[in-house]
Motif scaffolding. Structure first.
Motif, PDB file in Angstrom:
ATOM      1  N   ASP A  90       0.708  -1.617  -0.137  1.00 21.14           N
ATOM      2  CA  ASP A  90      -0.168  -0.021  -0.324  1.00 21.14           C
ATOM      3  C   ASP A  90       0.750   0.959   0.028  1.00 21.14           C
ATOM      4  N   GLU A  91       0.703   2.466  -0.474  1.00 22.01           N
ATOM      5  CA  GLU A  91       1.264   3.272  -0.804  1.00 22.01           C
ATOM      6  C   GLU A  91       1.423   4.510   0.819  1.00 22.01           C
ATOM      7  N   LYS A  92      -0.238   3.729   1.822  1.00 26.63           N
ATOM      8  CA  LYS A  92       0.338   4.179   2.687  1.00 26.63           C
ATOM      9  C   LYS A  92       1.505   3.473   3.465  1.00 26.63           C
ATOM     10  N   ASN A  93       1.969   3.076   2.999  1.00 26.34           N
ATOM     11  CA  ASN A  93       3.154   2.032   4.039  1.00 26.34           C
ATOM     12  C   ASN A  93       3.929   2.014   3.395  1.00 26.34           C
ATOM     13  N   GLY A  94       4.481   3.209   2.587  1.00 32.12           N
ATOM     14  CA  GLY A  94       5.406   3.147   2.091  1.00 32.12           C
ATOM     15  C   GLY A  94       5.922   1.684   0.497  1.00 32.12           C
ATOM     16  N   TRP A  95       4.321   1.397   0.459  1.00 32.00           N
ATOM     17  CA  TRP A  95       4.776   0.303  -0.298  1.00 32.00           C
ATOM     18  C   TRP A  95       5.532  -1.266   0.763  1.00 32.00           C
ATOM     19  N   TYR A  96       5.617  -0.700   1.055  1.00 33.44           N
ATOM     20  CA  TYR A  96       6.444  -2.111   2.117  1.00 33.44           C
ATOM     21  C   TYR A  96       5.426  -3.107   2.673  1.00 33.44           C
ATOM     22  N   ASP A 102       2.836  -5.460   5.288  1.00 38.08           N
ATOM     23  CA  ASP A 102       2.404  -5.035   6.559  1.00 38.08           C
ATOM     24  C   ASP A 102       2.202  -6.696   6.925  1.00 38.08           C
ATOM     25  N   GLU A 131       1.758  -6.968  10.127  1.00 37.26           N
ATOM     26  CA  GLU A 131       0.636  -7.504  11.130  1.00 37.26           C
ATOM     27  C   GLU A 131       0.176  -8.517  10.377  1.00 37.26           C
ATOM     28  N   GLU A 132      -0.083  -8.115   9.237  1.00 37.79           N
ATOM     29  CA  GLU A 132      -1.403  -8.630   7.571  1.00 37.79           C
ATOM     30  C   GLU A 132      -0.639 -10.093   7.827  1.00 37.79           C
TER      31      GLU A 132
END
Length: 401
Positions: free
Chosen positions: A155-161, A163, A165-166
Motif C-alpha cells: 500500500d502506498e500509505k505504508n511506503g509500498w512495504y 504489512d 501484522e497482516e
C-alpha cells in the motif's frame, strides 16, 4: 499463401490453463499492428535499457568471440572468473562477502531464475507469498509449479512495504484451515513497479520474519543501481544468508537485457538445490559473454553516474507526462520507471493507458497488470531517449485539448 494446419485433438497440460500469455507479449503484438498501419507508436511500456554496456565489456566480447576454444558447452556453474567477479562486485558495492565456489549461481536471466527457485523449493499446494502489486512472473511461475498463491498487499500509505501484522494474520488463518505452510516469499526492493527504495529496516524485518516462520525470502534485486545512490542487498543483514536468496541481473544495472546474464546468491545448500534444477534445464552461458560480464562488473562510480544522469533527465520528462495526465507520483522513486496514481475521475489505469495508446499513439503500462492493488496507477518506462519522450509529451498534450 501459407496453409494453416489445425492442431490434432490434443489437450495441453492443465498448468497451461492456469496462466495467460505474458501481458507485454500480447500488447506488443497489438502495437506492432498499429505500427504496420502507420501509427508510429511510442513505446513507454517495456523496461528494456536502450543504452549500451560499457566499452570494456563490448571490446572484451568482440575479442573473445574470435577465439577458437570458446564456443563449446560451458560449466553449469559458470566459469570460476565469473563467479569471482560477482563476488567482488557484491563485496565492493553491497559490503557482502560471498564464497564464489558455493554461494553464487550464474543464471540465464533472473526471470529464468524465478522458475528455477520455484521448482527447487515449492511442491504442489505449498504456500507462496506474492506481492500485490508485483512482477507478474512471480504469480505465473507459482501457478505453473502448482503452488498456492497467498497474495499480500503493498500500500502506498505504508511506503509500498509489507504489512507484517497482516502477514502474521494470513499465516495464522492458513494454519487454522489446515493448509500446507507458506514456504517462500517473493520480495522486490528496490521495488518494481512502485519505485520504493530498499531500506536496512525493511530488510531486517524481512529476515526476522523469514527466520521466525521458516519462510525462504527471495529478494529480486535488479534495480539497486538505477537512480539510487545507496545500492543495498538483503544479504548484508546478519543471518540473512541462512534464509534468503537474492537474484541480481546485468540487464538493468549494466544495460545487458538481451544478453540474459544474471546470478543468484545464498547459502551453499540452497544454491546446490537450485543447481539441481538448472542443470537439467539449460547448458550454461556463452563463454565470451561471461568474459564480457566480468569486465562490466568492474565499472566504477563514474560509469554508473553517467548512466543515471541520462535516466535523471528522462525521469523529469516522464514526470511532465504524469502531470499532463493528472497523475501524482512520489519524486523519491528509484529504478527505471515512474509510477503514478491516476486522477480520481478516471475509471482505472487500463482505461487511461488505452486512451493514451489509441488517441495519442503512446504506449504506457496500466498498473493493473501488476495486481489489483495497481488498478489506480500507470507506469512509464525511462528506457526511451529524451527527444522521443518530448514527442510523447506533445502528443499527450494534444490529447487533452
Amino acid at each position: 499463401m501459407q496453409k494453416e494446419h489445425k492442431a490434432c485433438d490434443i489437450h495441453p497440460a492443465d498448468r497451461i490453463g492456469n496462466v495467460e500469455e505474458y501481458y507485454f507479449s500480447k500488447k506488443l503484438k497489438e502495437v506492432a499492428k498499429m505500427n504496420a498501419a502507420g501509427k508510429n507508436v511510442i513505446n513507454l511500456g517495456v523496461g528494456s535499457p536502450d543504452m549500451p554496456p560499457s566499452e570494456q565489456a563490448i571490446d572484451t566480447f568482440c575479442s573473445e568471440i574470435r577465439k577458437e576454444d570458446v564456443h563449446g558447452y560451458q560449466p553449469y556453474v559458470g566459469i570460476p572468473a565469473l563467479r569471482e567477479g560477482f563476488a567482488e562486485w557484491y563485496n565492493r558495492w553491497y559490503g557482502v562477502t560471498l564464497y564464489p565456489e558455493t554461494e553464487i549461481q550464474p543464471l540465464i536471466g533472473s526471470k529464468e531464475g524465478i522458475l528455477h527457485i520455484s521448482m527447487a523449493f515449492l511442491n504442489p499446494g505449498d504456500g507462496v507469498l506474492v506481492p500485490n502489486p508485483g512482477y507478474p512472473t512471480y504469480t505465473s511461475v507459482s501457478k505453473l509449479v502448482g503452488a498456492d498463491i497467498v497474495s499480500y498487499k503493498l500500500d502506498e500509505k505504508n511506503g509500498w512495504y509489507p504489512d507484517f501484522e497482516e502477514l502474521e494474520r494470513q499465516l495464522s488463518e492458513r494454519e487454522k484451515a489446515g493448509k500446507p505452510k507458506v514456504k517462500l516469499m517473493w520480495v522486490n526492493y528496490p521495488n518494481m513497479p512502485t519505485g520504493a527504495d530498499a531500506s536496512v529496516e525493511i530488510y531486517e524485518k524481512l529476515v526476522r520474519f523469514g527466520l521466525a516462520h521458516g519462510i525462504i525470502i527471495c529478494n529480486d534485486n535488479p534495480y539497486s543501481f538505477i537512480l539510487n545512490d545507496h545500492p543495498r542487498s538483503i544479504l548484508s543483514i546478519p543471518e540473512a544468508k541462512s534464509i534468503c536468496i537474492e537474484l541480481n541481473s546485468m540487464s538493468k544495472s549494466h544495460n545487458m537485457p538481451g544478453w540474459r546474464m544474471a546470478m543468484l546468491a545464498s547459502n551453499a545448500q540452497f544454491v546446490q538445490w537450485v543447481l539441481k534444477v538448472k542443470s537439467n534445464i539449460d547448458s550454461g552461458q556463452f563463454r565470451p559473454m561471461q568474459s564480457a560480464v566480468i569486465e562490466a562488473l568492474k565499472a566504477d562510480r563514474d560509469w554508473y553516474d553517467g548512466m543515471n544522469k541520462v535516466y535523471g533527465s528522462r525521469r523529469d520528462l516522464a514526470g511532465q507526462i504524469m502531470e499532463i495526465l493528472g497523475c501524482t507520483y512520489d519524486k523519491r522513486q528509484v529504478g527505471m520507471f515512474l509510477w503514478g496514481r491516476i486522477p480520481d475521475h478516471t475509471k482505472n489505469g487500463e482505461a487511461l493507458a488505452d486512451q493514451v495508446l489509441y488517441e495519442a499513439n503512446v504506449f504506457i503500462t496500466p498498473g493493473s497488470i501488476f495486481g489489483s492493488a495497481g488498478d489506480r496507477y500507470v507506469r512509464i518506462s525511462l528506457c526511451c531517449k529524451n527527444n522521443v519522450l518530448e514527442t510523447a509529451i506533445r502528443r499527450i498534450q494534444n490529447l487533452n485539448k
